[in-house]
Motif scaffolding. Structure first.
Motif, PDB file in Angstrom:
ATOM      1  N   THR A  58       0.849  -1.190   0.000  1.00 56.63           N
ATOM      2  CA  THR A  58       0.000   0.000   0.000  1.00 56.63           C
ATOM      3  C   THR A  58       0.883   1.237   0.000  1.00 56.63           C
ATOM      4  O   THR A  58       1.817   1.333   0.790  1.00 56.63           O
ATOM      5  N   TRP A  59       0.589   2.178  -0.900  1.00 54.36           N
ATOM      6  CA  TRP A  59       1.332   3.435  -0.965  1.00 54.36           C
ATOM      7  C   TRP A  59       0.364   4.583  -0.727  1.00 54.36           C
ATOM      8  O   TRP A  59      -0.751   4.586  -1.245  1.00 54.36           O
ATOM      9  N   CYS A  60       0.786   5.564   0.041  1.00 54.18           N
ATOM     10  CA  CYS A  60      -0.058   6.726   0.338  1.00 54.18           C
ATOM     11  C   CYS A  60       0.698   8.017   0.069  1.00 54.18           C
ATOM     12  O   CYS A  60       1.931   8.063   0.163  1.00 54.18           O
ATOM     13  N   TYR A  61      -0.040   9.047  -0.231  1.00 53.33           N
ATOM     14  CA  TYR A  61       0.530  10.368  -0.494  1.00 53.33           C
ATOM     15  C   TYR A  61      -0.591  11.383  -0.410  1.00 53.33           C
ATOM     16  O   TYR A  61      -1.781  11.028  -0.348  1.00 53.33           O
ATOM     17  N   TRP A  62      -0.255  12.653  -0.358  1.00 56.67           N
ATOM     18  CA  TRP A  62      -1.275  13.693  -0.435  1.00 56.67           C
ATOM     19  C   TRP A  62      -1.027  14.519  -1.675  1.00 56.67           C
ATOM     20  O   TRP A  62       0.104  14.735  -2.111  1.00 56.67           O
ATOM     21  N   ASP A  63      -2.124  14.987  -2.259  1.00 59.29           N
ATOM     22  CA  ASP A  63      -2.033  15.749  -3.499  1.00 59.29           C
ATOM     23  C   ASP A  63      -3.236  16.669  -3.586  1.00 59.29           C
ATOM     24  O   ASP A  63      -4.191  16.545  -2.818  1.00 59.29           O
ATOM     25  N   GLN A  64      -3.175  17.589  -4.550  1.00 62.21           N
ATOM     26  CA  GLN A  64      -4.279  18.522  -4.749  1.00 62.21           C
ATOM     27  C   GLN A  64      -5.553  17.773  -5.091  1.00 62.21           C
ATOM     28  O   GLN A  64      -5.529  16.752  -5.782  1.00 62.21           O
ATOM     29  N   ASP A  65      -6.666  18.273  -4.590  1.00 59.09           N
ATOM     30  CA  ASP A  65      -7.960  17.681  -4.892  1.00 59.09           C
ATOM     31  C   ASP A  65      -8.225  17.809  -6.388  1.00 59.09           C
ATOM     32  O   ASP A  65      -8.236  18.914  -6.936  1.00 59.09           O
ATOM     33  N   THR A  66      -8.446  16.689  -7.055  1.00 56.30           N
ATOM     34  CA  THR A  66      -8.667  16.733  -8.505  1.00 56.30           C
ATOM     35  C   THR A  66     -10.014  17.321  -8.877  1.00 56.30           C
ATOM     36  O   THR A  66     -10.287  17.556 -10.044  1.00 56.30           O
ATOM     37  N   ASP A  67     -10.895  17.547  -7.880  1.00 53.10           N
ATOM     38  CA  ASP A  67     -12.152  18.230  -8.185  1.00 53.10           C
ATOM     39  C   ASP A  67     -11.929  19.720  -8.442  1.00 53.10           C
ATOM     40  O   ASP A  67     -12.801  20.398  -8.968  1.00 53.10           O
ATOM     41  N   ASP A  68     -10.742  20.200  -8.067  1.00 54.94           N
ATOM     42  CA  ASP A  68     -10.401  21.606  -8.293  1.00 54.94           C
ATOM     43  C   ASP A  68      -9.871  21.746  -9.715  1.00 54.94           C
ATOM     44  O   ASP A  68      -8.824  21.215 -10.050  1.00 54.94           O
ATOM     45  N   PRO A  69     -10.566  22.475 -10.605  1.00 55.48           N
ATOM     46  CA  PRO A  69     -10.102  22.577 -11.993  1.00 55.48           C
ATOM     47  C   PRO A  69      -8.777  23.290 -12.142  1.00 55.48           C
ATOM     48  O   PRO A  69      -8.110  23.178 -13.163  1.00 55.48           O
ATOM     49  N   HIS A  70      -8.360  24.046 -11.110  1.00 54.36           N
ATOM     50  CA  HIS A  70      -7.104  24.783 -11.191  1.00 54.36           C
ATOM     51  C   HIS A  70      -5.948  24.027 -10.535  1.00 54.36           C
ATOM     52  O   HIS A  70      -4.838  24.547 -10.468  1.00 54.36           O
ATOM     53  N   ALA A  71      -6.216  22.814 -10.038  1.00 48.04           N
ATOM     54  CA  ALA A  71      -5.159  22.057  -9.361  1.00 48.04           C
ATOM     55  C   ALA A  71      -4.140  21.580 -10.379  1.00 48.04           C
ATOM     56  O   ALA A  71      -4.492  21.126 -11.461  1.00 48.04           O
ATOM     57  N   PRO A  72      -2.851  21.697 -10.064  1.00 46.32           N
ATOM     58  CA  PRO A  72      -1.821  21.211 -10.981  1.00 46.32           C
ATOM     59  C   PRO A  72      -1.795  19.702 -11.011  1.00 46.32           C
ATOM     60  O   PRO A  72      -2.227  19.026 -10.083  1.00 46.32           O
ATOM     61  N   HIS A  73      -1.281  19.144 -12.105  1.00 45.73           N
ATOM     62  CA  HIS A  73      -1.148  17.705 -12.220  1.00 45.73           C
ATOM     63  C   HIS A  73       0.142  17.266 -11.551  1.00 45.73           C
ATOM     64  O   HIS A  73       1.217  17.748 -11.877  1.00 45.73           O
ATOM     65  N   LEU A 111      -3.198   3.973  -2.701  1.00 43.46           N
ATOM     66  CA  LEU A 111      -3.329   3.049  -3.826  1.00 43.46           C
ATOM     67  C   LEU A 111      -2.582   1.764  -3.511  1.00 43.46           C
ATOM     68  O   LEU A 111      -1.623   1.754  -2.753  1.00 43.46           O
ATOM     69  N   ARG A 112      -3.060   0.691  -4.089  1.00 41.40           N
ATOM     70  CA  ARG A 112      -2.443  -0.613  -3.909  1.00 41.40           C
ATOM     71  C   ARG A 112      -1.486  -0.858  -5.070  1.00 41.40           C
ATOM     72  O   ARG A 112      -1.739  -0.464  -6.214  1.00 41.40           O
ATOM     73  N   SER A 113      -0.386  -1.527  -4.778  1.00 38.54           N
ATOM     74  CA  SER A 113       0.653  -1.706  -5.793  1.00 38.54           C
ATOM     75  C   SER A 113       0.138  -2.461  -7.011  1.00 38.54           C
ATOM     76  O   SER A 113       0.533  -2.158  -8.145  1.00 38.54           O
ATOM     77  N   THR A 114      -0.756  -3.438  -6.823  1.00 31.67           N
ATOM     78  CA  THR A 114      -1.258  -4.183  -7.976  1.00 31.67           C
ATOM     79  C   THR A 114      -2.099  -3.290  -8.888  1.00 31.67           C
ATOM     80  O   THR A 114      -2.025  -3.412 -10.118  1.00 31.67           O
ATOM     81  N   ASP A 115      -2.895  -2.397  -8.303  1.00 36.26           N
ATOM     82  CA  ASP A 115      -3.691  -1.477  -9.128  1.00 36.26           C
ATOM     83  C   ASP A 115      -2.782  -0.503  -9.872  1.00 36.26           C
ATOM     84  O   ASP A 115      -3.018  -0.181 -11.045  1.00 36.26           O
ATOM     85  N   PHE A 116      -1.748  -0.026  -9.187  1.00 37.81           N
ATOM     86  CA  PHE A 116      -0.791   0.878  -9.818  1.00 37.81           C
ATOM     87  C   PHE A 116      -0.057   0.174 -10.961  1.00 37.81           C
ATOM     88  O   PHE A 116       0.083   0.723 -12.061  1.00 37.81           O
ATOM     89  N   GLU A 117       0.393  -1.048 -10.735  1.00 37.18           N
ATOM     90  CA  GLU A 117       1.098  -1.803 -11.777  1.00 37.18           C
ATOM     91  C   GLU A 117       0.190  -2.039 -12.976  1.00 37.18           C
ATOM     92  O   GLU A 117       0.615  -1.907 -14.133  1.00 37.18           O
ATOM     93  N   ARG A 118      -1.064  -2.391 -12.720  1.00 38.91           N
ATOM     94  CA  ARG A 118      -2.004  -2.649 -13.813  1.00 38.91           C
ATOM     95  C   ARG A 118      -2.207  -1.398 -14.662  1.00 38.91           C
ATOM     96  O   ARG A 118      -2.205  -1.457 -15.903  1.00 38.91           O
ATOM     97  N   LEU A 119      -2.370  -0.257 -13.993  1.00 40.66           N
ATOM     98  CA  LEU A 119      -2.569   0.997 -14.720  1.00 40.66           C
ATOM     99  C   LEU A 119      -1.351   1.341 -15.560  1.00 40.66           C
ATOM    100  O   LEU A 119      -1.462   1.675 -16.749  1.00 40.66           O
ATOM    101  N   VAL A 120      -0.157   1.264 -14.954  1.00 45.96           N
ATOM    102  CA  VAL A 120       1.050   1.653 -15.672  1.00 45.96           C
ATOM    103  C   VAL A 120       1.332   0.698 -16.825  1.00 45.96           C
ATOM    104  O   VAL A 120       1.671   1.130 -17.933  1.00 45.96           O
ATOM    105  N   HIS A 121       1.176  -0.599 -16.605  1.00 37.99           N
ATOM    106  CA  HIS A 121       1.439  -1.553 -17.687  1.00 37.99           C
ATOM    107  C   HIS A 121       0.484  -1.343 -18.860  1.00 37.99           C
ATOM    108  O   HIS A 121       0.887  -1.508 -20.019  1.00 37.99           O
ATOM    109  N   ALA A 122      -0.760  -0.984 -18.568  1.00 37.16           N
ATOM    110  CA  ALA A 122      -1.703  -0.720 -19.660  1.00 37.16           C
ATOM    111  C   ALA A 122      -1.235   0.470 -20.489  1.00 37.16           C
ATOM    112  O   ALA A 122      -1.351   0.459 -21.731  1.00 37.16           O
TER     113      ALA A 122
END
Length: 421
Positions: A58-73, A111-122
């Motif tokens: 399991t990996w955790c982090y904090w980031d800008q709320d993506t509901d904010d249209p002005h939030a950076p990527h 996020l879980r590592s398997t979900d992250f791996e699946r997304l990146v590999h796709a």
């Protein structure tokens, strides 16, 4: 008379602009960043199925709320793999009092590592310049012509020799560099399902200090609610030596039954890990063409153990430099942040400060958005000065004054019989 079959011909060499060794968060993140337009050719070496592949994490982090249209990527380019997020964070002091904060516009994400791996590999599968090789990297070395070579063993026992202009190695180091202070963040967590609704899915418990404290460092509970009746519940220590699995299990049993009072529940799965917390200096360049990334390259924040967000910053910077024809791995954390972390680690290890009171005080006295930016190394010197004045000034100052005179000692392996699974 039967003649022996001829030996199979060696596999041809593979030449790429970049070879990335390791398919964890750092390796996958860098591979993905390099799939942008005009990207170099990339070979990603991932360990085959078996004991060399780490269990799900399991990996955790904090980031800008993506509901904010002005939030950076930022790190949330991986939002599709995020399994849960929280807009409120809570810390329980050892006195039982809790403080709940809203760090808007930031959210805490898991996020879980398997979900992250699946997304990146796709995404990698759609990039013609990326090749994924399932093999064990045996040696990584700089070649005489200024390039680099990676010798691998494939699952069928064959050997592959990969050549590249640049190699980025994310494998764990065999030993940590010399350091003045060396603690570990070690933990075991249960994914639990309760018989009744026991959790508030809108609030994550970052630190719950209502657990017995070790002689050195600190201990706390950590609760990430996934539903009213499901959560990841962890027992974590910042201390010198990891525990046995049996000791973690006993601590978790105490925390879930006596502190959280969950009642009847089932453990659906478990995870366990050790993260270095040290003021060691991590060299990021091993030679003209070989670099270390991720935890091996110093991406783990010494005072908190958080790594994922720093890996994203490091990966973006490496990709930007390569697209400009330069090869570099910038430091994932600034000098001021590392200096402050060194003081905190030493103060914790010597017992000069009370860990639970220190961290609880930060959340009670500092605006949450500023505190999370501070923990991520994104505050100004003036903001850091203000935060420092809200810590135990005397013990921290004494520690800061003695640090320059302390020797950096080499890493000593754990005693025989210690359980570090």
């Amino acid at each position: 008379m039967n003649r022996p079959a001829p030996a199979p011909a060696p596999a041809p060499d593979v030449t790429s602009d970049v070879v990335i060794v390791g398919g964890g968060a750092a390796g996958l993140s860098l591979a993905l960043r390099l799939t942008a337009s005009a990207s170099p050719t990339v070979t990603l070496v991932e360990a085959p199925d078996g004991p060399l592949r780490p269990p799900e994490r399991t990996w955790c982090y904090w980031d800008q709320d993506t509901d904010d249209p002005h939030a950076p990527h930022g790190a949330d380019d991986f939002g599709a793999a995020v399994g849960a997020s929280w807009c409120h964070l809570r810390v329980h002091g050892s006195d039982g009092r809790a403080v709940t904060v809203d760090p808007a516009p930031l959210r805490y994400r898991m996020l879980r590592s398997t979900d992250f791996e699946r997304l990146v590999h796709a995404r990698l599968a759609r990039s013609p310049g990326v090749r994924v090789l399932r093999a064990t990297a045996d040696t990584v070395r700089n070649a005489a012509d200024g390039t680099a070579e990676v010798r691998c063993t494939t699952p069928d026992g064959g050997t592959r020799l990969l050549r590249a202009r640049h190699v980025f190695d994310s494998r764990p180091r065999p030993a940590l560099p010399p350091a003045r202070t060396r603690l570990a963040q070690h933990f075991r967590g249960w994914f639990v399902r309760t018989g009744a609704h026991r959790f508030d899915p809108g609030v994550a418990d970052l630190m719950d200090f209502r657990v017995p404290q070790p002689p050195h460092g600190l201990a706390f509970g950590y609760v990430l609610p996934l539903a009213p009746d499901r959560a990841l519940v962890e027992y974590t220590e910042f201390s010198r030596t990891p525990l046995t699995t049996e000791a973690y299990e006993a601590a978790l049993a105490h925390y879930t039954h006596d502190v959280l009072k969950l009642g009847a529940f089932t453990v659906e799965s478990a995870e366990q890990g050790v993260i270095p917390m040290t003021d060691a200096r991590f060299a990021r360049r091993v030679g003209p063409a070989v670099f270390r990334i991720g935890t091996a390259g110093g991406a783990t924040r010494p005072a908190t153990g958080y790594t994922f967000a720093a890996v994203q910053r490091q990966s973006r910077a490496i990709a930007a430099a390569l697209h400009q024809g330069r090869a570099l791995v910038p430091p994932p954390h600034g000098r001021r942040a590392l200096a402050m972390d060194a003081v905190l680690l030493r103060a914790l290890d010597t017992g000069r400060i009370d860990g639970p009171d220190f961290f609880t005080g930060l959340f009670r006295r500092i605006p949450p958005h500023r505190l999370l930016r501070f923990l991520d190394g994104d505050t100004s010197p003036w903001e850091e000065w203000g935060i420092g004045l809200r810590t135990p000034v005397g013990p921290m100052l004494r520690t800061a004054l003695e640090l320059p005179f302390l020797p950096r000692r080499p890493h000593r392996p754990p005693r025989t019989g210690d359980d570090h699974r």
